[in-house]
Design a protein around this motif. Structure first.
Motif, PDB file in Angstrom:
ATOM      1  N   ALA A 248       1.145  -1.254   0.016  1.00  0.00           N
ATOM      2  CA  ALA A 248      -0.338  -0.149   0.184  1.00  0.00           C
ATOM      3  C   ALA A 248       1.046   1.062   0.064  1.00  0.00           C
ATOM      4  CB  ALA A 248      -1.501  -0.236   1.157  1.00  0.00           C
ATOM      5  N   ALA A 249       0.288   2.413  -1.046  1.00  0.00           N
ATOM      6  CA  ALA A 249       1.502   2.906  -0.624  1.00  0.00           C
ATOM      7  C   ALA A 249       0.940   4.470  -0.138  1.00  0.00           C
ATOM      8  CB  ALA A 249       1.098   4.141  -2.628  1.00  0.00           C
ATOM      9  N   GLY A 250      -0.156   3.994   0.465  1.00  0.00           N
ATOM     10  CA  GLY A 250      -0.591   5.435   1.868  1.00  0.00           C
ATOM     11  C   GLY A 250      -1.106   6.752   1.497  1.00  0.00           C
ATOM     12  N   GLY A 251      -2.552   6.734   2.094  1.00  0.00           N
ATOM     13  CA  GLY A 251      -2.459   8.241   2.166  1.00  0.00           C
ATOM     14  C   GLY A 251      -3.980   7.742   1.460  1.00  0.00           C
ATOM     15  N   GLY A 252      -5.147   8.462   1.492  1.00  0.00           N
ATOM     16  CA  GLY A 252      -6.427   8.917   1.054  1.00  0.00           C
ATOM     17  C   GLY A 252      -6.248   8.707  -0.938  1.00  0.00           C
TER      18      GLY A 252
END
Length: 611
Positions: A551-555
């Motif tokens: 997961a790259a993260g962030g919304g």
């Protein structure tokens, strides 16, 4: 090597040189009016950002002293094998030179800028050597010509021409004397340099720079003809390093560098000979010019195989010039323009041409990103794909090749996956250049050895180096909805028990694309261990039930789900660090899928699903 495609002899060059037009400002400005050009740069909006960057850099440099290249700095490489200490100071000095020359052209009444540039020219002319310590070898500094010595001679020759009439006669004379002493005399009086027959960037940068400096400074027809004949031969060697597909095995950064200097020389040669000697007429040069548009995965992310950085901004001047010369060359998205301050080596030639070659009318409307496209580059054995859908932008690249390429990494069968600007399966790119990095320890560095690439580990063995360790392409296909690459990688490993190893990629270009990877092994006897490695900058999350999530993260960010056979494979994650090209530590993760009980015949499938 002219517009007819034949090699020229000394007599041919003498004839061409006798017909050359003078080296003057018409080489750079259509009407030769330098003042009018720089007024337009100051006053039009076309170069607003470039001008702002140059002025900001000049303001920073005004607050700093010109750093010295001391004995202590010079000897660090010999004593420790590290390069960055000396090179940071060396390149900062080039930054000062370039910035104050550009500022003097922008603001001819700025006396402070002129004072700074005169001091910098004098200072550079007084350096012990223009070479980097790492490149001196055993020739001694009097004979040595490396990349940066050649570049410096070209830079000073061009500055002398551009500022002719503004430079004091003493400085004009000293520039000519130093370039003669450090470039022309050793080049003409020495046996061929090793780089003259190189098939990589050294040939283009060194020969191109020496040739360009000669075109700008030399007035002796015999000497100029002799230099051009050898430069021509060296550039022919450089072109031999490319296959018919025009791909640069050293990656996009070295394409910018090596091919850039090829173009800078070729342009000056064509202009001085009024097209009589035109290297751009060669079809292979056109195909090399098209490589830039084929190596991008999306945004500034590139297929950074070999010693290449994962992010690469474009030299906008070079891009515009190539698009002007070749209809098949695409202009890059405007947002990919390299900032004036981006080049850590502070090279004059591209910085100057980013201003004089940029043309706001070229190419018409431009997209904000590269268009969707897939490319099979058969000589390099690269497959590169940009996919765009309503779900966003995605990129995939994989390679075969051999393990004796320029700036080689042991990476046969390696691949890269990106989405929405984030990298999920990565190539680490180039590490910090040191003596050991280019020595016997090269493949102990994770970024160079196959341990730092997404390829199998067989019986604890990594891939072996050398050109004989090569891939064979069994299938390469691109299509509207599906790309495929199938490689025989048996020769990548020195593993007596390995009888056959085939790796297959299928890239399904659906709204959320899917990569299917299949590895087929046949062994003489069952291996003790067999592991499939995936290299990622993201910490993997074990979901169980045969799934791992990156997961790259962030919304709103994308994630990548890796699906595997949990009955036969055991996932294992380990963090690692490597020292990048700029001497900074970066973390990466090895995600290994270990075959629990490997047999004589193994088929391993991994499915990479963007979610």
């Amino acid at each position: 090597m002219n517009s007819l495609g034949r090699t020229l002899e000394r007599e041919d060059w003498l004839t061409i040189v006798s017909r050359m037009v003078p080296a003057d400002l018409r080489l750079y400005y259509p009407d030769g009016d330098q003042g009018a050009f720089w007024r337009r740069v100051r006053e039009s909006g076309e170069h607003r950002e470039e001008v702002r960057e140059i002025r900001a850099e000049a303001e920073r440099l005004r607050q700093e002293k010109n750093p010295e290249l001391t004995f202590s700095l010079f000897t660090i490489y010999a004593n420790r094998g590290t390069r960055l200490e000396y090179e940071r100071v060396y390149f900062e000095r080039r930054r000062r030179l370039n910035t104050f020359v550009l500022l003097a052209l922008l603001d001819p009444d700025d006396q402070d800028a002129e004072h700074e540039l005169l001091d910098m020219i004098w200072s550079v002319c007084g350096e012990y050597t223009w070479c980097l310590p790492a490149h001196l070898g055993e020739d001694g500094h009097d004979r040595a010509i490396d990349l940066f010595a050649a570049e410096t001679g070209f830079t000073l020759g061009e500055i002398a021409l551009l500022l002719q009439g503004r430079l004091p006669k003493l400085l004009q004379t000293r520039i000519e004397a130093e370039v003669n002493r450090r470039l022309f005399w050793p080049f003409l009086r020495s046996a061929p340099y090793e780089w003259e027959t190189a098939t990589h960037n050294w040939a283009a940068v060194c020969a191109g720079s020496v040739g360009a400096a000669a075109l700008l400074l030399l007035r002796d027809p015999e000497a100029l003809s002799a230099i051009l004949q050898r430069v021509q031969a060296s550039l022919e060697c450089y072109l031999q390093g490319f296959g018919a597909d025009g791909a640069c095995p050293e990656g996009p950064g070295y394409w910018n560098y090596g091919f850039g200097y090829f173009v800078y020389f070729a342009d000056l040669l064509a202009r001085r000979t009024l097209g009589e000697a035109d290297l751009f007429a060669l079809d292979k040069v056109r195909r090399i010019a098209e490589f830039q548009q084929k190596c991008y995965l999306g945004g500034d992310r590139v297929a950074n195989f070999s010693d290449a950085l994962p992010h690469c901004r474009v030299q906008i001047g070079l891009s515009y010039e190539l698009a002007r010369r070749y209809k098949s060359v695409q202009l890059p998205p405007p947002g990919l323009r390299a900032d004036y301050r981006d080049d850590h080596c502070s090279r004059w030639a591209p910085a100057f041409r980013n201003l004089i070659w940029k043309n706001g009318t070229a190419g018409g409307e431009q997209d904000r990103d590269w268009p969707a496209a897939s490319y099979d580059l058969p000589d390099a054995q690269w497959l590169v794909s940009r996919h765009r859908s309503t779900a966003g932008s995605f990129g995939f690249a994989a390679k075969g090749g051999h393990n004796g390429e320029p700036h080689n990494h042991n990476d046969l069968g390696h691949f890269i996956l990106i989405a929405a600007g984030d990298t999920f399966a990565a190539d680490l790119g180039s590490g910090e250049y040191t003596a050991d990095y280019f020595g016997t320890g090269r493949y102990r560095y994770d970024c160079n050895g196959s341990q730092g690439h997404s390829v199998p580990i067989i019986n604890g063995r990594y891939q072996a180096e050398g050109e004989r360790h090569a891939a064979a392409v069994l299938e390469a296909a691109t299509g509207e909805t599906r790309d495929a690459l199938r490689l025989d990688l048996t020769g990548a490993y020195d593993e007596a028990g390995l009888e056959r190893f085939i790796r297959s990629f299928v890239w399904n270009k659906t709204e959320l694309p899917v990569l299917e990877l299949t590895d087929e092994f046949r062994f003489v006897s069952p291996p003790e261990t067999l592991a499939e490695r995936v290299v990622t900058p993201l910490p993997p999350a074990m979901l169980g039930n045969g799934e791992v999530l990156l997961a790259a993260g962030g919304g709103g960010k994308r994630a990548l789900r890796i699906v595997y056979d949990g009955q036969r494979l055991e996932p294992d994650v380990q963090p690692h660090t490597f020292r990048n090209h700029f001497g900074q530590d970066e973390t990466w993760y090895s995600l290994d899928f270990i075959v629990k009980q490997p047999g004589l015949i193994e088929r391993v499938r991994l499915r990479f699903e963007f979610v």
